[in-house]
Design a protein around this motif. Structure first.
Motif, short mmCIF file in Angstrom:
data_model
loop_
_atom_site.label_atom_id
_atom_site.label_comp_id
_atom_site.label_asym_id
_atom_site.label_seq_id
_atom_site.Cartn_x
_atom_site.Cartn_y
_atom_site.Cartn_z
N LEU A 1 -4.19 -0.48 -10.91
CA LEU A 1 -2.80 -0.04 -10.89
C LEU A 1 -1.84 -1.18 -10.58
O LEU A 1 -0.77 -1.29 -11.18
CB LEU A 1 -2.62 1.10 -9.89
N THR A 2 -2.19 -2.03 -9.63
CA THR A 2 -1.31 -3.17 -9.35
C THR A 2 -1.30 -4.14 -10.53
O THR A 2 -0.27 -4.73 -10.85
CB THR A 2 -1.72 -3.89 -8.06
N ALA A 3 -2.45 -4.30 -11.21
CA ALA A 3 -2.50 -5.15 -12.39
C ALA A 3 -1.61 -4.61 -13.50
O ALA A 3 -1.09 -5.38 -14.33
CB ALA A 3 -3.93 -5.27 -12.89
N ALA A 4 -1.41 -3.30 -13.51
CA ALA A 4 -0.57 -2.66 -14.52
C ALA A 4 0.90 -2.63 -14.13
O ALA A 4 1.73 -2.06 -14.85
CB ALA A 4 -1.07 -1.24 -14.79
N GLY A 5 1.24 -3.22 -12.97
CA GLY A 5 2.63 -3.34 -12.59
C GLY A 5 3.16 -2.25 -11.68
O GLY A 5 4.36 -1.97 -11.68
N PHE A 6 2.30 -1.69 -10.85
CA PHE A 6 2.73 -0.68 -9.89
C PHE A 6 2.68 -1.23 -8.47
O PHE A 6 1.70 -1.88 -8.08
CB PHE A 6 1.83 0.57 -9.97
N ASP A 7 3.74 -0.98 -7.70
CA ASP A 7 3.71 -1.18 -6.25
C ASP A 7 3.24 0.13 -5.63
O ASP A 7 3.87 1.17 -5.84
CB ASP A 7 5.11 -1.52 -5.72
N LEU A 8 2.17 0.09 -4.87
CA LEU A 8 1.52 1.30 -4.39
C LEU A 8 1.84 1.60 -2.93
O LEU A 8 1.78 0.71 -2.07
CB LEU A 8 0.00 1.19 -4.56
N ILE B 1 3.04 8.12 10.74
CA ILE B 1 2.59 8.09 9.35
C ILE B 1 1.96 6.73 9.10
O ILE B 1 2.61 5.68 9.25
CB ILE B 1 3.75 8.29 8.35
N HIS B 2 0.69 6.75 8.74
CA HIS B 2 -0.03 5.53 8.37
C HIS B 2 -0.01 5.40 6.85
O HIS B 2 -0.13 6.39 6.13
CB HIS B 2 -1.48 5.61 8.87
N PHE B 3 0.15 4.19 6.34
CA PHE B 3 0.14 4.01 4.90
C PHE B 3 -0.25 2.60 4.51
O PHE B 3 -0.03 1.64 5.25
CB PHE B 3 1.52 4.36 4.29
N LEU B 4 -0.87 2.51 3.33
CA LEU B 4 -1.10 1.24 2.68
C LEU B 4 0.11 0.96 1.79
O LEU B 4 0.66 1.88 1.17
CB LEU B 4 -2.35 1.26 1.81
N HIS B 5 0.54 -0.30 1.74
CA HIS B 5 1.65 -0.70 0.87
C HIS B 5 1.22 -1.97 0.15
O HIS B 5 1.25 -3.05 0.71
CB HIS B 5 2.91 -0.93 1.70
N VAL B 6 0.77 -1.79 -1.08
CA VAL B 6 0.20 -2.89 -1.85
C VAL B 6 1.11 -3.20 -3.03
O VAL B 6 1.27 -2.36 -3.93
CB VAL B 6 -1.22 -2.54 -2.36
N LYS B 7 1.70 -4.38 -3.03
CA LYS B 7 2.64 -4.76 -4.08
C LYS B 7 1.93 -5.50 -5.20
O LYS B 7 0.96 -6.25 -4.97
CB LYS B 7 3.75 -5.61 -3.50
N SER B 8 2.42 -5.31 -6.40
CA SER B 8 1.81 -5.90 -7.58
C SER B 8 2.24 -7.35 -7.80
O SER B 8 1.53 -8.12 -8.45
CB SER B 8 2.17 -5.09 -8.82
N GLY B 9 3.41 -7.71 -7.28
CA GLY B 9 3.95 -9.03 -7.55
C GLY B 9 4.61 -9.12 -8.91
O GLY B 9 5.04 -10.19 -9.34
N THR B 10 4.71 -7.99 -9.59
CA THR B 10 5.32 -7.93 -10.92
C THR B 10 6.82 -7.70 -10.81
O THR B 10 7.24 -6.80 -10.07
CB THR B 10 4.69 -6.79 -11.74
#
Length: 374
Positions: A116-123, A81-90
């Protein structure tokens, strides 16, 4: 296997050279003059895509842009399973799992990562099993339910106990399946490009027709026309996927046409998506060798005896965005198996709304999840 390994896309130069040679040797299919998209993708559409790939499209630039986002692979149920994991830092960010369908990929979500990360989501943005850099599936049985369970394990593995899920196309089927599998863990489900579970799944009683609104009647007609005239890809991929697999695995122009038919709305909206974004998505399939395995998802679901059975309502709050050129979802049919907390109908966008109108799509997703209990 519980290891999560950093991943970077690095397509060998030999593959780029091979692609260019195959494009140079393309034999275009004959077509009826002035037929447009009546028979399928036009030669003009395919030729434009080929010309762009050979003159001006820079895969290395797109590869580098994707690689700016943290990517990983892990093995679940015997499948990479490949995935991107982008954290917001919020602090107290909301984990959000974003699910593509066919013929999409994680590329659909690249333009919505920032809002989405600016809005506080870890993606968490996976390539579904059999798609993209998750690589081809190695055995039968990878249907929506199995994928849902694998993605549930993925969220556990990277440390998210509670999270939201958003999906379009196949993702709009898998997202509710995750909620049914673990309703205590899913904050909410948001879908667009919604079909199964959000449209009538059988004949409609004649006595019910007078109760339909004008908009609902229009959607039924649209759905009936789609099933009668444009459902051939589904029938083939659900019954004999390997037949078309040879062509789209061997010919980049064949892959452009097969995926492009859907991205262009069967000719209704050939310019809705930027050509370079479309081609980046195509090349993810090409370079990962997943043209064949991706369409097997249709076969696996068609041969799953539980696929078409009524599904229990998970009770998880569900939001539905119905974009302008993708109006088939009908609320009365969605309410039986879903707890509808938000239903938004928009005049803009289409089946690939996150690519077509990313700002509108992101605003809708943020609005839905911001009102839910974490």
């Amino acid at each position: 296997m519980t290891n999560v390994t950093p991943f970077t896309i690095a397509i060998p130069e030999a593959k780029l050279a091979d692609l260019n040679q195959r494009l140079a040797n393309t034999i275009l299919a004959s077509e009826i003059p002035n037929s447009g998209w009546s028979y399928g993708p036009s030669a003009a559409f395919v030729t434009r895509a080929i010309d762009r790939l050979r003159n001006g499209f820079d895969w290395r630039a797109h590869e580098a842009a994707i690689n700016q986002h943290p990517q990983f692979t892990t093995e679940i149920d015997g499948q990479t399973i490949h995935f991107l994991h982008v954290k917001s830092g919020t602090p107290k960010a909301t984990p959000l799992l974003l699910l593509h369908g066919w013929p999409g990929s994680f590329v659909e979500f690249l333009d919505v990562i920032a809002p989405l990360t600016a809005a506080g989501f870890d993606l968490v943005i996976p390539s579904l099993p059999g798609f993209g850099f998750s690589g081809p599936t190695k055995e039968s049985g990878w249907n929506d339910s199995r994928i849902a369970n694998a993605l549930l394990e993925l969220m556990t593995r990277i440390g998210y106990q509670r999270f939201g899920v958003q999906g379009g196309d196949a993702g709009a089927v898998i997202a509710p399946a995750i909620a049914r599998a673990a309703p205590d863990r899913v904050i909410g489900v948001h879908v667009n490009a919604a079909t199964m579970g959000f449209i009538p799944m059988g004949p409609i009683e004649p006595s019910e027709f007078p109760t339909f609104t004008d908009a609902e009647r229009t959607r039924l007609q649209r759905l009936q026309q789609f099933m009668a005239e444009r459902f051939g890809f589904n029938v083939l991929q659900s019954s004999r996927p390997q037949t078309v697999a040879y062509g789209i695995s061997d010919s980049p122009s064949g892959l452009i046409a097969w995926l492009g038919d859907m991205f262009a709305g069967f000719g209704d909206s050939p310019d809705a998506i930027d050509v370079d974004k479309f081609l980046t998505n195509v090349l993810v399939y090409w370079f990962s060798g997943t043209a064949a395995s991706s369409i097997r998802l249709y076969y696996e679901n068609a041969h799953d005896p539980e696929a078409w059975s009524p599904k229990p309502n998970s009770g998880v709050p569900t939001g539905v965005a119905v974009f302008g050129r993708d109006e088939v979802a009908i609320r009365r049919f969605a309410e039986g198996g879903n707890t509808i907390a938000r239903w938004t109908e928009l005049d803009t966008g289409g089946h690939f709304a996150a690519l077509e109108v990313p700002e509108v799509w992101a605003k809708e997703v943020v609005s839905f999840f911001s009102g839910l209990k974490r």
